[in-house]
Design a protein around this motif. Structure first.
Motif, short mmCIF file in Angstrom:
data_model
loop_
_atom_site.label_atom_id
_atom_site.label_comp_id
_atom_site.label_asym_id
_atom_site.label_seq_id
_atom_site.Cartn_x
_atom_site.Cartn_y
_atom_site.Cartn_z
N CYS A 88 -24.67 -21.10 3.61
CA CYS A 88 -25.23 -20.56 2.64
C CYS A 88 -25.49 -18.93 3.73
O CYS A 88 -25.43 -19.23 4.71
N SER A 130 -24.46 -25.01 7.40
CA SER A 130 -24.86 -25.04 6.35
C SER A 130 -23.09 -25.26 4.91
O SER A 130 -22.73 -25.02 5.47
N GLN A 143 -22.52 -24.72 1.25
CA GLN A 143 -23.55 -24.00 -0.29
C GLN A 143 -22.36 -24.68 -1.61
O GLN A 143 -20.98 -24.52 -1.59
N CYS A 177 -28.06 -25.68 -1.97
CA CYS A 177 -27.62 -24.86 -0.39
C CYS A 177 -28.05 -26.49 0.63
O CYS A 177 -29.31 -26.72 0.15
#
Length: 304
Positions: free
Chosen positions: A19, A31, A33, A156
Protein backbone atom coordinates in the motif's frame (compact mmCIF):
# COMPACT_ATOMS: atom_id res chain seq x y z
CA UNK A 1 -7.17 -35.19 -1.10
CA UNK A 2 -9.15 -32.83 -3.33
CA UNK A 3 -7.83 -29.41 -4.24
CA UNK A 4 -9.69 -26.41 -5.56
CA UNK A 5 -8.46 -24.66 -8.69
CA UNK A 6 -8.64 -20.89 -8.26
CA UNK A 7 -8.25 -18.43 -11.13
CA UNK A 8 -8.00 -14.64 -10.75
CA UNK A 9 -9.80 -12.56 -13.36
CA UNK A 10 -8.80 -8.97 -13.98
CA UNK A 11 -5.81 -9.05 -11.61
CA UNK A 12 -2.44 -7.79 -12.73
CA UNK A 13 1.04 -8.34 -11.39
CA UNK A 14 0.67 -5.12 -9.39
CA UNK A 15 -2.47 -6.30 -7.59
CA UNK A 16 -0.46 -7.42 -4.58
CA UNK A 17 1.88 -4.47 -4.32
CA UNK A 18 2.37 -2.80 -0.95
CA UNK A 19 0.00 0.00 0.00
CA UNK A 20 1.07 3.59 -0.62
CA UNK A 21 1.12 5.92 2.39
CA UNK A 22 -0.97 8.94 1.36
CA UNK A 23 1.12 11.27 3.53
CA UNK A 24 4.60 10.24 2.40
CA UNK A 25 3.62 8.84 -1.03
CA UNK A 26 5.88 5.87 -0.24
CA UNK A 27 4.99 2.18 -0.20
CA UNK A 28 4.57 0.56 3.20
CA UNK A 29 6.46 -2.76 2.97
CA UNK A 30 4.39 -4.24 5.83
CA UNK A 31 1.17 -4.16 3.85
CA UNK A 32 -0.68 -5.82 0.97
CA UNK A 33 -2.84 -3.85 -1.46
CA UNK A 34 -5.87 -5.75 -2.74
CA UNK A 35 -7.51 -4.39 -5.87
CA UNK A 36 -11.17 -4.86 -6.74
CA UNK A 37 -11.46 -8.02 -8.81
CA UNK A 38 -13.37 -11.26 -9.31
CA UNK A 39 -12.12 -14.71 -8.42
CA UNK A 40 -13.48 -17.72 -10.29
CA UNK A 41 -13.49 -20.83 -8.12
CA UNK A 42 -13.47 -24.22 -9.87
CA UNK A 43 -13.95 -27.08 -7.40
CA UNK A 44 -14.67 -30.75 -7.99
CA UNK A 45 -16.99 -30.70 -4.97
CA UNK A 46 -20.00 -28.63 -3.91
CA UNK A 47 -20.16 -27.79 -0.19
CA UNK A 48 -22.84 -26.03 1.84
CA UNK A 49 -22.13 -25.44 5.55
CA UNK A 50 -24.24 -23.54 8.07
CA UNK A 51 -23.90 -23.14 11.82
CA UNK A 52 -23.51 -20.80 14.77
CA UNK A 53 -22.40 -20.62 18.38
CA UNK A 54 -24.93 -20.77 21.20
CA UNK A 55 -24.87 -17.00 21.74
CA UNK A 56 -24.79 -16.15 18.02
CA UNK A 57 -21.41 -14.41 18.19
CA UNK A 58 -19.88 -16.87 15.67
CA UNK A 59 -21.76 -17.71 12.47
CA UNK A 60 -20.72 -19.51 9.30
CA UNK A 61 -22.81 -19.56 6.13
CA UNK A 62 -21.41 -21.36 3.06
CA UNK A 63 -23.44 -22.14 -0.08
CA UNK A 64 -21.81 -23.47 -3.23
CA UNK A 65 -18.27 -23.22 -1.76
CA UNK A 66 -18.49 -19.53 -0.85
CA UNK A 67 -20.09 -17.47 1.87
CA UNK A 68 -19.20 -15.66 5.07
CA UNK A 69 -17.85 -16.01 8.59
CA UNK A 70 -19.12 -13.68 11.32
CA UNK A 71 -17.00 -13.10 14.42
CA UNK A 72 -18.59 -10.79 16.98
CA UNK A 73 -20.41 -8.81 14.24
CA UNK A 74 -17.30 -8.76 12.01
CA UNK A 75 -18.32 -10.11 8.60
CA UNK A 76 -15.68 -11.70 6.34
CA UNK A 77 -16.46 -13.12 2.90
CA UNK A 78 -14.67 -16.45 2.41
CA UNK A 79 -14.18 -19.15 -0.19
CA UNK A 80 -13.74 -22.90 0.37
CA UNK A 81 -10.59 -24.03 -1.42
CA UNK A 82 -9.84 -27.52 -0.11
CA UNK A 83 -11.66 -30.68 0.97
CA UNK A 84 -9.62 -33.12 3.07
CA UNK A 85 -10.77 -36.52 4.41
CA UNK A 86 -9.49 -36.82 7.99
CA UNK A 87 -9.59 -40.00 10.01
CA UNK A 88 -12.54 -42.34 9.81
CA UNK A 89 -15.34 -39.88 10.56
CA UNK A 90 -14.39 -36.33 9.57
CA UNK A 91 -13.92 -34.16 6.52
CA UNK A 92 -12.04 -30.87 6.79
CA UNK A 93 -12.67 -27.83 4.61
CA UNK A 94 -10.16 -24.98 4.43
CA UNK A 95 -11.39 -21.42 3.91
CA UNK A 96 -9.67 -18.13 3.13
CA UNK A 97 -10.95 -14.59 2.71
CA UNK A 98 -10.30 -10.92 3.43
CA UNK A 99 -12.09 -7.95 4.93
CA UNK A 100 -11.09 -4.34 5.58
CA UNK A 101 -8.66 -5.19 8.39
CA UNK A 102 -7.11 -8.60 7.78
CA UNK A 103 -6.81 -11.83 5.83
CA UNK A 104 -8.67 -14.73 7.44
CA UNK A 105 -8.02 -18.45 7.16
CA UNK A 106 -9.81 -21.32 8.82
CA UNK A 107 -10.57 -25.02 9.04
CA UNK A 108 -14.13 -26.38 9.15
CA UNK A 109 -14.71 -29.80 10.74
CA UNK A 110 -17.66 -31.83 9.42
CA UNK A 111 -18.64 -35.34 10.49
CA UNK A 112 -19.69 -38.02 8.03
CA UNK A 113 -23.26 -37.76 9.32
CA UNK A 114 -23.32 -34.14 8.04
CA UNK A 115 -22.84 -32.35 11.37
CA UNK A 116 -20.66 -29.25 11.82
CA UNK A 117 -18.46 -29.91 14.85
CA UNK A 118 -15.80 -27.16 15.00
CA UNK A 119 -14.47 -24.05 13.30
CA UNK A 120 -10.81 -23.06 13.75
CA UNK A 121 -9.91 -19.50 12.73
CA UNK A 122 -6.80 -17.32 12.52
CA UNK A 123 -6.32 -13.92 10.92
CA UNK A 124 -3.47 -11.55 10.23
CA UNK A 125 -4.53 -9.05 12.87
CA UNK A 126 -2.83 -11.32 15.41
CA UNK A 127 -5.52 -10.54 17.98
CA UNK A 128 -6.61 -14.08 18.81
CA UNK A 129 -4.23 -16.58 17.28
CA UNK A 130 -6.02 -19.84 16.58
CA UNK A 131 -9.55 -19.74 17.98
CA UNK A 132 -11.77 -22.79 18.24
CA UNK A 133 -15.34 -21.57 17.89
CA UNK A 134 -17.81 -24.01 19.43
CA UNK A 135 -20.28 -23.82 16.57
CA UNK A 136 -22.91 -26.43 15.78
CA UNK A 137 -24.78 -26.87 12.53
CA UNK A 138 -24.99 -28.86 9.34
CA UNK A 139 -22.67 -29.75 6.45
CA UNK A 140 -23.51 -31.11 3.04
CA UNK A 141 -21.20 -31.83 0.14
CA UNK A 142 -21.31 -33.93 -2.99
CA UNK A 143 -18.98 -34.64 -5.89
CA UNK A 144 -20.73 -32.26 -8.28
CA UNK A 145 -18.26 -29.85 -9.86
CA UNK A 146 -19.01 -26.28 -8.85
CA UNK A 147 -17.84 -23.08 -10.55
CA UNK A 148 -18.62 -19.87 -8.69
CA UNK A 149 -17.39 -16.29 -8.54
CA UNK A 150 -15.95 -14.57 -5.48
CA UNK A 151 -15.68 -10.77 -5.35
CA UNK A 152 -12.56 -9.18 -3.85
CA UNK A 153 -12.92 -5.59 -2.68
CA UNK A 154 -10.19 -2.98 -2.84
CA UNK A 155 -8.53 -3.01 0.57
CA UNK A 156 -5.20 -2.17 2.16
CA UNK A 157 -4.25 -4.95 4.59
CA UNK A 158 -1.60 -3.87 7.09
CA UNK A 159 0.48 -6.58 8.75
CA UNK A 160 1.76 -5.78 12.24
CA UNK A 161 5.04 -7.71 12.66
CA UNK A 162 5.92 -9.26 16.03
CA UNK A 163 8.43 -7.27 18.08
CA UNK A 164 10.72 -10.32 18.15
CA UNK A 165 10.93 -13.15 15.64
CA UNK A 166 13.57 -15.72 14.63
CA UNK A 167 15.82 -15.30 11.61
CA UNK A 168 16.01 -17.80 8.73
CA UNK A 169 18.50 -18.01 5.88
CA UNK A 170 18.51 -20.50 3.02
CA UNK A 171 18.55 -20.74 -0.75
CA UNK A 172 14.74 -20.43 -0.98
CA UNK A 173 13.81 -18.66 2.26
CA UNK A 174 15.15 -15.62 4.09
CA UNK A 175 13.93 -13.61 7.08
CA UNK A 176 15.92 -11.12 9.14
CA UNK A 177 14.84 -8.86 12.03
CA UNK A 178 12.91 -5.71 11.10
CA UNK A 179 12.78 -6.64 7.41
CA UNK A 180 10.22 -8.22 5.11
CA UNK A 181 11.47 -11.70 4.20
CA UNK A 182 11.29 -13.74 1.01
CA UNK A 183 10.44 -17.31 0.04
CA UNK A 184 10.67 -19.00 -3.35
CA UNK A 185 8.04 -21.70 -4.01
CA UNK A 186 6.50 -22.07 -7.47
CA UNK A 187 7.09 -18.32 -7.63
CA UNK A 188 8.70 -15.65 -5.45
CA UNK A 189 6.81 -14.29 -2.45
CA UNK A 190 7.36 -11.55 0.10
CA UNK A 191 7.23 -13.03 3.61
CA UNK A 192 5.47 -10.94 6.28
CA UNK A 193 5.36 -12.53 9.76
CA UNK A 194 2.37 -11.57 11.91
CA UNK A 195 2.36 -14.04 14.83
CA UNK A 196 4.94 -16.10 16.73
CA UNK A 197 3.99 -19.28 18.60
CA UNK A 198 6.46 -20.70 21.12
CA UNK A 199 5.90 -24.45 20.97
CA UNK A 200 9.26 -25.51 22.38
CA UNK A 201 7.39 -27.63 24.95
CA UNK A 202 5.06 -29.23 22.39
CA UNK A 203 7.33 -32.12 21.38
CA UNK A 204 7.52 -35.62 22.80
CA UNK A 205 10.69 -34.71 24.70
CA UNK A 206 12.17 -31.52 26.13
CA UNK A 207 14.40 -31.08 23.07
CA UNK A 208 12.17 -31.71 20.05
CA UNK A 209 9.75 -28.77 20.23
CA UNK A 210 9.64 -25.90 17.76
CA UNK A 211 8.92 -22.21 17.20
CA UNK A 212 6.33 -21.16 14.62
CA UNK A 213 6.33 -18.08 12.40
CA UNK A 214 2.78 -17.47 11.16
CA UNK A 215 3.15 -15.43 7.97
CA UNK A 216 1.47 -13.80 5.01
CA UNK A 217 3.03 -14.67 1.64
CA UNK A 218 2.40 -12.05 -1.04
CA UNK A 219 3.46 -13.02 -4.56
CA UNK A 220 5.76 -10.73 -6.50
CA UNK A 221 4.32 -11.50 -9.94
CA UNK A 222 1.26 -13.76 -10.18
CA UNK A 223 -1.29 -12.16 -7.87
CA UNK A 224 -1.51 -14.76 -5.14
CA UNK A 225 -1.82 -14.42 -1.37
CA UNK A 226 -1.21 -17.21 1.13
CA UNK A 227 -1.05 -17.73 4.87
CA UNK A 228 1.41 -20.34 6.10
CA UNK A 229 3.29 -21.50 9.19
CA UNK A 230 7.09 -21.88 9.24
CA UNK A 231 8.13 -24.41 11.91
CA UNK A 232 11.69 -24.09 13.26
CA UNK A 233 12.62 -27.20 15.23
CA UNK A 234 14.87 -27.23 18.29
CA UNK A 235 16.57 -30.41 17.02
CA UNK A 236 18.21 -29.18 13.82
CA UNK A 237 20.40 -32.10 12.78
CA UNK A 238 23.45 -31.74 10.51
CA UNK A 239 21.38 -30.32 7.62
CA UNK A 240 18.80 -27.96 9.18
CA UNK A 241 15.50 -27.47 7.41
CA UNK A 242 12.40 -25.36 7.96
CA UNK A 243 8.93 -26.91 7.63
CA UNK A 244 6.38 -24.74 5.81
CA UNK A 245 2.96 -26.16 6.69
CA UNK A 246 -0.74 -25.28 6.54
CA UNK A 247 -0.15 -23.19 3.43
CA UNK A 248 -3.55 -21.80 2.48
CA UNK A 249 -3.72 -19.66 -0.69
CA UNK A 250 -6.31 -17.86 -2.78
CA UNK A 251 -4.75 -19.63 -5.77
CA UNK A 252 -4.15 -23.19 -4.57
CA UNK A 253 -1.12 -23.77 -6.78
CA UNK A 254 1.35 -24.40 -3.95
CA UNK A 255 1.99 -27.58 -1.99
CA UNK A 256 0.33 -27.26 1.40
CA UNK A 257 3.44 -28.55 3.17
CA UNK A 258 7.11 -28.63 2.18
CA UNK A 259 10.62 -28.63 3.66
CA UNK A 260 13.06 -25.80 2.90
CA UNK A 261 16.80 -26.14 3.68
CA UNK A 262 17.79 -23.20 5.90
CA UNK A 263 19.78 -22.23 8.95
CA UNK A 264 17.89 -20.41 11.69
CA UNK A 265 18.28 -19.01 15.17
CA UNK A 266 15.67 -19.55 17.88
CA UNK A 267 18.04 -19.29 20.86
CA UNK A 268 17.27 -15.63 21.53
CA UNK A 269 13.52 -15.95 21.14
CA UNK A 270 11.49 -15.04 24.20
CA UNK A 271 7.72 -15.39 24.21
CA UNK A 272 5.91 -12.08 24.80
CA UNK A 273 3.76 -11.94 27.95
CA UNK A 274 0.20 -13.18 27.39
CA UNK A 275 -2.51 -10.54 26.96
CA UNK A 276 -4.72 -9.66 29.90
CA UNK A 277 -7.21 -12.42 30.49
CA UNK A 278 -10.79 -11.66 29.51
CA UNK A 279 -13.83 -13.78 30.32
CA UNK A 280 -14.52 -16.22 27.49
CA UNK A 281 -18.05 -16.51 26.17
CA UNK A 282 -19.51 -19.82 25.08
CA UNK A 283 -18.97 -18.66 21.50
CA UNK A 284 -15.28 -19.41 21.41
CA UNK A 285 -12.51 -20.95 23.45
CA UNK A 286 -9.06 -19.37 23.15
CA UNK A 287 -6.49 -21.90 24.30
CA UNK A 288 -2.89 -21.13 25.26
CA UNK A 289 -0.95 -21.09 22.01
CA UNK A 290 1.23 -24.06 22.94
CA UNK A 291 -1.86 -26.14 23.78
CA UNK A 292 -3.55 -25.19 20.51
CA UNK A 293 -0.53 -26.07 18.44
CA UNK A 294 -0.17 -29.43 20.18
CA UNK A 295 -3.66 -30.13 18.87
CA UNK A 296 -3.08 -28.60 15.44
CA UNK A 297 0.33 -30.24 15.01
CA UNK A 298 -1.35 -33.63 15.21
CA UNK A 299 -3.06 -32.73 11.94
CA UNK A 300 0.20 -32.22 10.05
CA UNK A 301 1.16 -35.87 10.05
CA UNK A 302 -2.42 -36.94 9.39
CA UNK A 303 -3.40 -34.55 6.59
CA UNK A 304 -0.16 -34.20 4.65
Amino acid sequence: MIFAVLIFLGLTATSLQACVNKTTDQQDPWSVQLLQSTLTVNNDFDASINGSSADGQYVIEIVGNKGKVIQNSRNTQVVVNNQIPWGSNLTLYSIIGADSTSILMGWIYCSHDDLLTALWLEDTSGLAGFTNSTVVGNCHADSTARNSSYAIREECITVDPPSVYPSMQGLDVSLQPHNVGAVNLSQEYDLLPFEIVDCLDCGNTSTNGWVEIHSVLSSKSLSNICIGIFCLYAEKGPDPMVLLSYLNCFQQQEKSTQWLPATYDISAYTSPPPPSATPASDAATSFPQSTVMKIVSLMVATIF
